[in-house]
Motif scaffolding. Structure first.
Motif, PDB file in Angstrom:
ATOM      1  N   GLY A   1       0.747  -1.191  -0.186  1.00  0.00           N
ATOM      2  CA  GLY A   1      -0.168   0.205  -0.014  1.00  0.00           C
ATOM      3  C   GLY A   1       0.934   1.195  -0.080  1.00  0.00           C
ATOM      4  N   PRO A   2       0.315   2.427  -0.144  1.00  0.00           N
ATOM      5  CA  PRO A   2       1.072   3.595  -0.051  1.00  0.00           C
ATOM      6  C   PRO A   2       1.999   3.874   1.143  1.00  0.00           C
ATOM      7  N   LEU A   3       3.227   4.064   0.982  1.00  0.00           N
ATOM      8  CA  LEU A   3       4.103   4.319   1.925  1.00  0.00           C
ATOM      9  C   LEU A   3       3.698   5.069   3.211  1.00  0.00           C
ATOM     10  N   ARG A   4       4.015   4.991   4.418  1.00  0.00           N
ATOM     11  CA  ARG A   4       3.656   5.884   5.362  1.00  0.00           C
ATOM     12  C   ARG A   4       4.607   6.677   5.629  1.00  0.00           C
ATOM     13  N   GLU A   5       4.276   8.242   5.596  1.00  0.00           N
ATOM     14  CA  GLU A   5       5.212   9.058   5.868  1.00  0.00           C
ATOM     15  C   GLU A   5       5.021   9.461   7.372  1.00  0.00           C
ATOM     16  N   GLU A   6       6.126   9.540   8.024  1.00  0.00           N
ATOM     17  CA  GLU A   6       6.540   9.927   9.395  1.00  0.00           C
ATOM     18  C   GLU A   6       7.236  11.070   9.389  1.00  0.00           C
ATOM     19  N   ALA A   7       6.877  11.798  10.435  1.00  0.00           N
ATOM     20  CA  ALA A   7       7.714  13.023  10.865  1.00  0.00           C
ATOM     21  C   ALA A   7       9.086  12.592  11.238  1.00  0.00           C
ATOM     22  N   ALA A   8      10.162  13.587  10.972  1.00  0.00           N
ATOM     23  CA  ALA A   8      11.428  13.040  11.422  1.00  0.00           C
ATOM     24  C   ALA A   8      11.631  13.109  13.010  1.00  0.00           C
ATOM     25  N   PRO A   9      12.647  12.565  13.450  1.00  0.00           N
ATOM     26  CA  PRO A   9      12.942  12.762  15.009  1.00  0.00           C
ATOM     27  C   PRO A   9      13.084  14.207  15.121  1.00  0.00           C
ATOM     28  N   GLN A  10      13.093  14.570  16.529  1.00  0.00           N
ATOM     29  CA  GLN A  10      13.160  15.804  16.936  1.00  0.00           C
ATOM     30  C   GLN A  10      14.529  16.134  16.655  1.00  0.00           C
ATOM     31  N   LYS A  11      15.564  15.443  16.832  1.00  0.00           N
ATOM     32  CA  LYS A  11      17.070  15.643  16.735  1.00  0.00           C
ATOM     33  C   LYS A  11      17.389  16.067  15.355  1.00  0.00           C
ATOM     34  N   VAL A  12      16.613  15.702  14.469  1.00  0.00           N
ATOM     35  CA  VAL A  12      16.549  16.339  12.930  1.00  0.00           C
ATOM     36  C   VAL A  12      16.319  17.694  12.795  1.00  0.00           C
ATOM     37  N   HIS A  13      15.141  17.965  13.337  1.00  0.00           N
ATOM     38  CA  HIS A  13      14.687  19.383  13.196  1.00  0.00           C
ATOM     39  C   HIS A  13      15.547  20.276  13.895  1.00  0.00           C
ATOM     40  N   LEU A  14      16.233  20.051  15.135  1.00  0.00           N
ATOM     41  CA  LEU A  14      17.127  20.678  15.799  1.00  0.00           C
ATOM     42  C   LEU A  14      18.401  20.968  15.107  1.00  0.00           C
ATOM     43  N   ALA A  15      18.892  19.826  14.149  1.00  0.00           N
ATOM     44  CA  ALA A  15      20.318  19.756  13.506  1.00  0.00           C
ATOM     45  C   ALA A  15      20.008  20.611  12.306  1.00  0.00           C
ATOM     46  N   MET A  16      18.601  20.700  11.508  1.00  0.00           N
ATOM     47  CA  MET A  16      18.749  21.514  10.600  1.00  0.00           C
ATOM     48  C   MET A  16      19.090  23.113  10.424  1.00  0.00           C
ATOM     49  N   THR A  17      19.181  23.692  11.608  1.00  0.00           N
ATOM     50  CA  THR A  17      19.508  25.062  11.599  1.00  0.00           C
ATOM     51  C   THR A  17      21.077  25.013  11.899  1.00  0.00           C
ATOM     52  N   LEU A  18      21.841  24.106  12.277  1.00  0.00           N
ATOM     53  CA  LEU A  18      23.140  24.226  12.940  1.00  0.00           C
ATOM     54  C   LEU A  18      23.985  24.362  11.543  1.00  0.00           C
ATOM     55  N   PRO A  19      25.072  24.716  11.892  1.00  0.00           N
ATOM     56  CA  PRO A  19      26.160  25.116  10.778  1.00  0.00           C
ATOM     57  C   PRO A  19      26.462  23.624  10.109  1.00  0.00           C
ATOM     58  N   TYR A  20      26.797  23.702   8.758  1.00  0.00           N
ATOM     59  CA  TYR A  20      27.107  22.607   8.328  1.00  0.00           C
ATOM     60  C   TYR A  20      28.191  21.675   8.852  1.00  0.00           C
ATOM     61  N   ALA A  21      29.417  22.096   8.777  1.00  0.00           N
ATOM     62  CA  ALA A  21      30.381  21.418   9.302  1.00  0.00           C
ATOM     63  C   ALA A  21      30.472  19.984   8.719  1.00  0.00           C
ATOM     64  N   ASP A  22      30.293  18.833   9.079  1.00  0.00           N
ATOM     65  CA  ASP A  22      30.389  17.527   8.659  1.00  0.00           C
ATOM     66  C   ASP A  22      29.166  16.990   8.587  1.00  0.00           C
ATOM     67  N   ARG A  23      27.995  17.644   8.991  1.00  0.00           N
ATOM     68  CA  ARG A  23      26.855  17.092   9.209  1.00  0.00           C
ATOM     69  C   ARG A  23      26.030  16.508   7.708  1.00  0.00           C
ATOM     70  N   TYR A  24      26.457  17.378   6.751  1.00  0.00           N
ATOM     71  CA  TYR A  24      25.752  17.070   5.486  1.00  0.00           C
ATOM     72  C   TYR A  24      26.789  16.345   4.434  1.00  0.00           C
ATOM     73  N   GLU A  25      25.728  15.582   3.428  1.00  0.00           N
ATOM     74  CA  GLU A  25      26.694  15.174   2.306  1.00  0.00           C
ATOM     75  C   GLU A  25      26.008  16.081   1.079  1.00  0.00           C
ATOM     76  N   THR A  26      26.909  16.740   0.097  1.00  0.00           N
ATOM     77  CA  THR A  26      26.212  17.521  -0.992  1.00  0.00           C
ATOM     78  C   THR A  26      25.988  16.726  -2.115  1.00  0.00           C
ATOM     79  N   ILE A  27      24.906  16.575  -2.400  1.00  0.00           N
ATOM     80  CA  ILE A  27      24.412  15.705  -3.637  1.00  0.00           C
ATOM     81  C   ILE A  27      24.063  16.472  -4.746  1.00  0.00           C
ATOM     82  N   LEU A  28      24.225  17.594  -4.792  1.00  0.00           N
ATOM     83  CA  LEU A  28      24.017  18.718  -6.011  1.00  0.00           C
ATOM     84  C   LEU A  28      24.683  19.792  -5.686  1.00  0.00           C
ATOM     85  N   ASP A  29      25.591  20.391  -6.544  1.00  0.00           N
ATOM     86  CA  ASP A  29      26.061  21.708  -6.461  1.00  0.00           C
ATOM     87  C   ASP A  29      26.252  22.080  -7.743  1.00  0.00           C
TER      88      ASP A  29
END
Length: 264
Positions: free
Chosen positions: A36-64
């Motif tokens: 059936g349709p895939l269930r969409e779940e909200a991201a953990p709170q730790k993800v919401h908090l991390a989204m506004t932090l400096p990049y550092a080594d948190r992210y992988e660039t998949i398009l530049d």
């Protein structure tokens, strides 16, 4: 009476074999692995908090795309040794960054920017595992401020079911013939001999391998059917072709799938 009974039993057995062989030779609809349709779940709170932090080594660039000032990053680590569990996307156009914490991107997301149409495509790993690679596409546009807006997205179940309404198969010995709306696509010969033979009731499936590509701004869908055998718990893909079709996805989520071609 006993002679009549034996004849009746023999005729019934012959009829059962004949019906079974007829079923194998007739066109049957393929089966789907996604329930059936895939269930969409909200991201953990730790993800919401991390989204506004400096990049550092948190992210992988998949398009530049420096020429058009568009970049896409996927969140990998919320903090050192604290993984994002596959959630979190940053989309940047110019100096404007838009956060999408609830997008599940999986292990190997891809992104492509269509400068001619001004659209951004994101292909996320919705389902991943041994022999399983199912992508979920997102289509974004940008407003006058450079903010990314989700135009539409496509659930893999929708794709599977649209194809199930078109694809069929028939089996004769070790030969598997695939059909699109009753028209022959190709015939392949099964070469696997150590799995107990093809499953009689449910031999051909789709849903475990669904991916996408862009060519000259057009979206293409790639699906590989799998084969089920009488032994073993996984589908096999050794002898099966990749099915490719041009796809059109509108902003309201309406999907059209064009003619299907095969490649090996």
């Amino acid at each position: 009476m006993r002679a009549i009974t034996k004849i009746t039993i023999a005729l019934a057995a012959l009829l059962a074999v004949a019906c079974n062989n007829k079923k194998k030779d007739e066109i049957q609809p393929v089966w789907g692995t996604i329930d059936g349709p895939l269930r969409e779940e909200a991201a953990p709170q730790k993800v919401h908090l991390a989204m506004t932090l400096p990049y550092a080594d948190r992210y992988e660039t998949i398009l530049d795309d420096q020429e058009n000032g568009v970049s896409v990053r996927s969140l990998v680590w919320c903090n050192p040794d604290i993984p994002s569990e596959g959630y979190g996307i940053h989309v940047t156009k110019g100096s404007k960054t838009t956060h999408f914490p609830n997008i599940y991107h999986g292990k190997n997301p891809r992104a492509e920017y269509d400068a001619r149409k001004g659209y951004l495509w994101l292909f996320c790993g919705a389902m991943e595992g041994t022999g399983i690679h199912v992508e979920k596409p997102y289509l974004f546009r940008f407003d006058e401020t450079g903010s990314a807006i989700t135009e539409t997205k496509l659930d893999p179940y929708t794709v599977q079911e649209m194809l199930r309404n078109r694809l069929g198969y028939s089996i004769k010995g070790d030969d598997i013939t695939l059909y699109d709306n009753g028209q022959v696509l190709c015939t392949v010969t099964n070469t696997i001999t150590d799995m107990g033979g093809l499953d009689i009731e449910q031999p051909v499936w789709i849903g475990e391998q669904i991916s996408y590509s862009l060519k000259d701004g057009d979206l293409y869908l790639q699906v590989t059917p799998g084969v089920k055998f009488t032994t073993g718990l996984v589908l096999m893909y050794d002898d099966m072709p990749e099915l490719t079709a041009k796809a059109a996805l509108s902003g309201n989520g309406y999907l059209q799938i064009g003619d299907i071609s095969t490649s090996f």
